[in-house]
Design a protein around this motif. Structure first.
Motif, PDB file in Angstrom:
ATOM      1  N   LEU A 128     -27.206  -8.690  49.093  1.00  0.00           N
ATOM      2  CA  LEU A 128     -28.268  -7.392  49.865  1.00  0.00           C
ATOM      3  C   LEU A 128     -27.921  -6.946  51.426  1.00  0.00           C
ATOM      4  O   LEU A 128     -28.102  -5.782  50.827  1.00  0.00           O
ATOM      5  CB  LEU A 128     -29.690  -8.088  49.273  1.00  0.00           C
ATOM      6  CG  LEU A 128     -31.002  -7.249  49.035  1.00  0.00           C
ATOM      7  CD1 LEU A 128     -30.298  -5.942  47.902  1.00  0.00           C
ATOM      8  CD2 LEU A 128     -32.284  -7.952  49.361  1.00  0.00           C
ATOM      9  N   ASP A 129     -28.002  -7.542  52.043  1.00  0.00           N
ATOM     10  CA  ASP A 129     -27.686  -7.152  53.245  1.00  0.00           C
ATOM     11  C   ASP A 129     -26.998  -5.976  53.706  1.00  0.00           C
ATOM     12  O   ASP A 129     -26.999  -4.740  54.150  1.00  0.00           O
ATOM     13  CB  ASP A 129     -28.101  -7.406  54.421  1.00  0.00           C
ATOM     14  CG  ASP A 129     -29.277  -9.045  54.356  1.00  0.00           C
ATOM     15  OD1 ASP A 129     -29.933  -8.243  54.381  1.00  0.00           O
ATOM     16  OD2 ASP A 129     -29.355  -9.784  54.875  1.00  0.00           O
ATOM     17  N   VAL A 130     -25.724  -6.673  52.954  1.00  0.00           N
ATOM     18  CA  VAL A 130     -24.280  -5.216  53.268  1.00  0.00           C
ATOM     19  C   VAL A 130     -24.566  -4.431  52.191  1.00  0.00           C
ATOM     20  O   VAL A 130     -24.496  -3.392  52.791  1.00  0.00           O
ATOM     21  CB  VAL A 130     -23.283  -6.400  52.254  1.00  0.00           C
ATOM     22  CG1 VAL A 130     -22.024  -5.551  52.713  1.00  0.00           C
ATOM     23  CG2 VAL A 130     -22.706  -7.173  53.477  1.00  0.00           C
ATOM     24  N   LEU A 131     -25.097  -4.199  51.173  1.00  0.00           N
ATOM     25  CA  LEU A 131     -25.009  -2.952  49.870  1.00  0.00           C
ATOM     26  C   LEU A 131     -26.306  -2.303  50.739  1.00  0.00           C
ATOM     27  O   LEU A 131     -26.326  -0.831  51.017  1.00  0.00           O
ATOM     28  CB  LEU A 131     -25.997  -4.195  48.793  1.00  0.00           C
ATOM     29  CG  LEU A 131     -24.782  -4.250  47.855  1.00  0.00           C
ATOM     30  CD1 LEU A 131     -25.714  -4.850  47.008  1.00  0.00           C
ATOM     31  CD2 LEU A 131     -23.635  -3.025  47.460  1.00  0.00           C
ATOM     32  N   LEU A 132     -27.463  -2.525  51.059  1.00  0.00           N
ATOM     33  CA  LEU A 132     -27.930  -2.100  52.335  1.00  0.00           C
ATOM     34  C   LEU A 132     -27.923  -1.687  53.150  1.00  0.00           C
ATOM     35  O   LEU A 132     -28.222   0.056  53.546  1.00  0.00           O
ATOM     36  CB  LEU A 132     -29.312  -2.416  52.541  1.00  0.00           C
ATOM     37  CG  LEU A 132     -30.547  -3.388  51.731  1.00  0.00           C
ATOM     38  CD1 LEU A 132     -31.685  -3.857  51.870  1.00  0.00           C
ATOM     39  CD2 LEU A 132     -30.638  -2.230  50.869  1.00  0.00           C
ATOM     40  N   GLU A 133     -26.967  -2.124  54.193  1.00  0.00           N
ATOM     41  CA  GLU A 133     -26.207  -1.416  54.736  1.00  0.00           C
ATOM     42  C   GLU A 133     -25.097  -0.011  54.667  1.00  0.00           C
ATOM     43  O   GLU A 133     -24.976   1.057  55.205  1.00  0.00           O
ATOM     44  CB  GLU A 133     -25.588  -2.446  56.005  1.00  0.00           C
ATOM     45  CG  GLU A 133     -25.873  -2.750  56.651  1.00  0.00           C
ATOM     46  CD  GLU A 133     -26.047  -4.163  57.603  1.00  0.00           C
ATOM     47  OE1 GLU A 133     -24.127  -4.078  58.056  1.00  0.00           O
ATOM     48  OE2 GLU A 133     -25.848  -5.356  57.359  1.00  0.00           O
ATOM     49  N   ILE A 134     -24.112  -0.515  53.550  1.00  0.00           N
ATOM     50  CA  ILE A 134     -23.712   0.659  53.014  1.00  0.00           C
ATOM     51  C   ILE A 134     -24.797   2.093  52.337  1.00  0.00           C
ATOM     52  O   ILE A 134     -23.828   2.967  52.969  1.00  0.00           O
ATOM     53  CB  ILE A 134     -23.203   0.036  51.963  1.00  0.00           C
ATOM     54  CG1 ILE A 134     -21.860  -0.761  51.742  1.00  0.00           C
ATOM     55  CG2 ILE A 134     -22.362   1.114  50.936  1.00  0.00           C
ATOM     56  CD1 ILE A 134     -20.979  -1.500  51.273  1.00  0.00           C
ATOM     57  N   ARG A 135     -26.179   1.407  52.177  1.00  0.00           N
ATOM     58  CA  ARG A 135     -26.612   2.968  51.088  1.00  0.00           C
ATOM     59  C   ARG A 135     -26.583   3.629  52.851  1.00  0.00           C
ATOM     60  O   ARG A 135     -26.699   4.722  53.140  1.00  0.00           O
ATOM     61  CB  ARG A 135     -27.665   1.909  51.179  1.00  0.00           C
ATOM     62  CG  ARG A 135     -29.069   3.185  50.403  1.00  0.00           C
ATOM     63  CD  ARG A 135     -30.167   2.368  49.684  1.00  0.00           C
ATOM     64  NE  ARG A 135     -30.388   1.604  51.013  1.00  0.00           N
ATOM     65  CZ  ARG A 135     -31.919   1.901  50.998  1.00  0.00           C
ATOM     66  NH1 ARG A 135     -32.292   0.587  49.864  1.00  0.00           N
ATOM     67  NH2 ARG A 135     -32.742   1.019  52.553  1.00  0.00           N
ATOM     68  N   ASP A 136     -27.081   3.225  53.710  1.00  0.00           N
ATOM     69  CA  ASP A 136     -27.974   3.372  54.427  1.00  0.00           C
ATOM     70  C   ASP A 136     -26.362   4.471  55.160  1.00  0.00           C
ATOM     71  O   ASP A 136     -27.306   5.683  55.756  1.00  0.00           O
ATOM     72  CB  ASP A 136     -28.301   2.748  55.782  1.00  0.00           C
ATOM     73  CG  ASP A 136     -29.947   1.666  55.356  1.00  0.00           C
ATOM     74  OD1 ASP A 136     -30.577   2.266  54.480  1.00  0.00           O
ATOM     75  OD2 ASP A 136     -30.587   0.391  55.850  1.00  0.00           O
TER      76      ASP A 136
END
Length: 142
Positions: A128-136
């Motif tokens: 989830l943290d990786v996906l949020l970083e990609i989104r940001d």
């Protein structure tokens, strides 16, 4: 042939065996003293003064005061006391060896258990943290 002999002697098992034999010989003297000097007097106390080391039967009609006198006379002797001491020595040595083997096995098991346990891999960011970083990162690039 000399090289082959050197190779044989240099192997670890032969040296370990030699050390074991030397220690075993020294340990035998200790066990013999333990049985003869400490255990037999205690047993003699409870059995009314019977000294196992002097317990013998002469195989014949004659009578002797000690096993040494009968042996010097050349009479066949059934040395019960010496056999009892040998059995006691064996039992003590076997018990001590059992304790040593048990201790070594416990140490080996602990070492194997430690070797089997994989080292903890440090946890990284969750999915989830990786996906949020990609989104940001995608939002910033727009």
């Amino acid at each position: 042939m000399i090289k082959e002999f050197k190779d044989f002697i240099a192997k670890g098992n032969v040296m370990d065996m030699a050390v074991g034999i030397i220690i075993g010989a020294a340990f035998t003297a200790i066990v013999t003293s333990l049985v003869g000097d400490l255990i037999n007097p205690v047993i003699a106390l409870f059995t009314g003064g019977i000294d196992f080391s002097g317990w013998f039967y002469v195989l014949g009609e004659e009578s002797f005061a000690s096993i040494e006198a009968a042996t010097e006379a050349g009479v066949p002797v059934f040395a019960v006391g010496k056999f009892v001491m040998a059995v006691m020595n064996f039992t003590i040595v076997a018990f001590v060896v059992f304790l040593l083997v048990k201790m070594v096995n416990r140490i080996k098991d602990a070492a194997e258990k430690e070797a089997e346990t994989p080292p903890e891999v440090p946890k990284g960011p969750s999915e989830l943290d990786v996906l949020l970083e990609i989104r940001d990162a995608l939002k910033r690039s727009d």
